[in-house]
Design an enzyme around this catalytic site. Structure first.
Site, PDB file in Angstrom:
ATOM      1  N   CYS A 270     -50.015 -51.125  74.452  1.00  0.00           N
ATOM      2  CA  CYS A 270     -50.673 -51.161  73.157  1.00  0.00           C
ATOM      3  C   CYS A 270     -51.848 -52.156  73.175  1.00  0.00           C
ATOM      4  O   CYS A 270     -52.883 -51.866  73.757  1.00  0.00           O
ATOM      5  CB  CYS A 270     -49.673 -51.459  72.041  1.00  0.00           C
ATOM      6  SG  CYS A 270     -50.278 -51.001  70.389  1.00  0.00           S
TER       7      CYS A 270
ATOM      8  N   HIS B 133     -45.065 -48.437  73.176  1.00  0.00           N
ATOM      9  CA  HIS B 133     -44.209 -49.604  73.389  1.00  0.00           C
ATOM     10  C   HIS B 133     -42.875 -49.216  74.044  1.00  0.00           C
ATOM     11  O   HIS B 133     -41.855 -49.084  73.361  1.00  0.00           O
ATOM     12  CB  HIS B 133     -43.902 -50.279  72.054  1.00  0.00           C
ATOM     13  CG  HIS B 133     -45.073 -50.911  71.383  1.00  0.00           C
ATOM     14  ND1 HIS B 133     -45.388 -52.241  71.523  1.00  0.00           N
ATOM     15  CD2 HIS B 133     -46.011 -50.397  70.561  1.00  0.00           C
ATOM     16  CE1 HIS B 133     -46.458 -52.524  70.804  1.00  0.00           C
ATOM     17  NE2 HIS B 133     -46.858 -51.422  70.211  1.00  0.00           N
TER      18      HIS B 133
ATOM     19  N   GLU C 124     -40.959 -51.043  75.628  1.00  0.00           N
ATOM     20  CA  GLU C 124     -40.035 -52.189  75.571  1.00  0.00           C
ATOM     21  C   GLU C 124     -39.115 -52.145  74.361  1.00  0.00           C
ATOM     22  O   GLU C 124     -38.130 -52.895  74.313  1.00  0.00           O
ATOM     23  CB  GLU C 124     -40.829 -53.497  75.580  1.00  0.00           C
ATOM     24  CG  GLU C 124     -41.610 -53.818  74.314  1.00  0.00           C
ATOM     25  CD  GLU C 124     -42.953 -53.135  74.219  1.00  0.00           C
ATOM     26  OE1 GLU C 124     -43.699 -53.444  73.271  1.00  0.00           O
ATOM     27  OE2 GLU C 124     -43.267 -52.287  75.088  1.00  0.00           O
TER      28      GLU C 124
END
Length: 207
Positions: free
Chosen positions: A84, A183, A185
């Protein structure tokens, strides 16, 4: 982990979702350190630049005297991954950002900041991701950028499959530097992080 090699991977810890990347990298078998100083930057085998606010991170890189050392390490071949805001920072050119934002020139690409809209326009999608063929990647887009233009040496790893943004480029790699609009994560799917960890390890393992 390739041949039992355990890399030390830094997460740029100036602003953004640092903790989530640390947990994902540790789950992939890496030693992880937060990077706020040039001395820490000098000790790592690879670097993750997290999501957050790209103009704030750019400014903090200057405040912490990290901008030029990081650009030099990237020129010297440091493997890096940006998600991002990290994608925005790794670009060579950025649209719709502040004039004082200074990209790192890690990937030959032009990125449009907040391309998908504002926070309320955040969404999720299943992406076919080159090199991860076992199942689609569930991608979370939060005030995400996209790649407007990629250089001829840039490998396109994923595009938006459908909807108004169909075909937009959201994951790329050039050499050992990788970036995603989304994202990984936050989803619990470690495959993108493992792909990056393997990128860091291969030269050290002689692969």
């Amino acid at each position: 982990m390739l041949d039992g090699v355990k890399p030390t991977i830094g997460v740029l810890a100036l602003q953004g979702d640092v903790r989530e990347h640390v947990h994902a990298l540790e789950a992939c078998g890496a030693d992880v350190v937060g990077v706020r100083r040039e001395s820490e930057l000098a000790t790592i085998d690879g670097l993750v630049i997290p999501g957050g606010e790209s103009t704030a991170i750019s400014k903090l890189l200057e405040v912490f005297d990290l901008l030029e050392p990081l650009k030099q390490r990237l020129r010297d071949g440091l493997p890096a991954y940006g998600s991002c805001a990290g994608m925005i920072l790794l670009a060579s050119e950025v649209f719709d950002t502040r004039p004082d934002m200074k990209p790192l020139h890690g990937i030959d690409m032009t990125v449009r900041r907040n391309a998908f809209g504002r926070q309320v326009d955040s969404f999720e999608a299943d992406l076919d991701f080159k090199g991860l063929d076992d199942a689609p990647v569930r991608a979370v887009f939060i005030r995400a950028p996209w790649v407007e233009q990629a250089g001829q040496d840039v490998e396109i790893l994923a595009t938006v499959p459908s909807g108004p943004a169909a075909g937009r480029i959201v994951a790329v790699r050039q050499g050992n530097v990788m970036a995603t609009s989304f994202h990984p994560e936050v989803t619990g799917d470690l495959r993108v992080h493992k792909l990056f960890v393997d990128t860091v390890v291969r030269p050290r393992a002689g692969v």
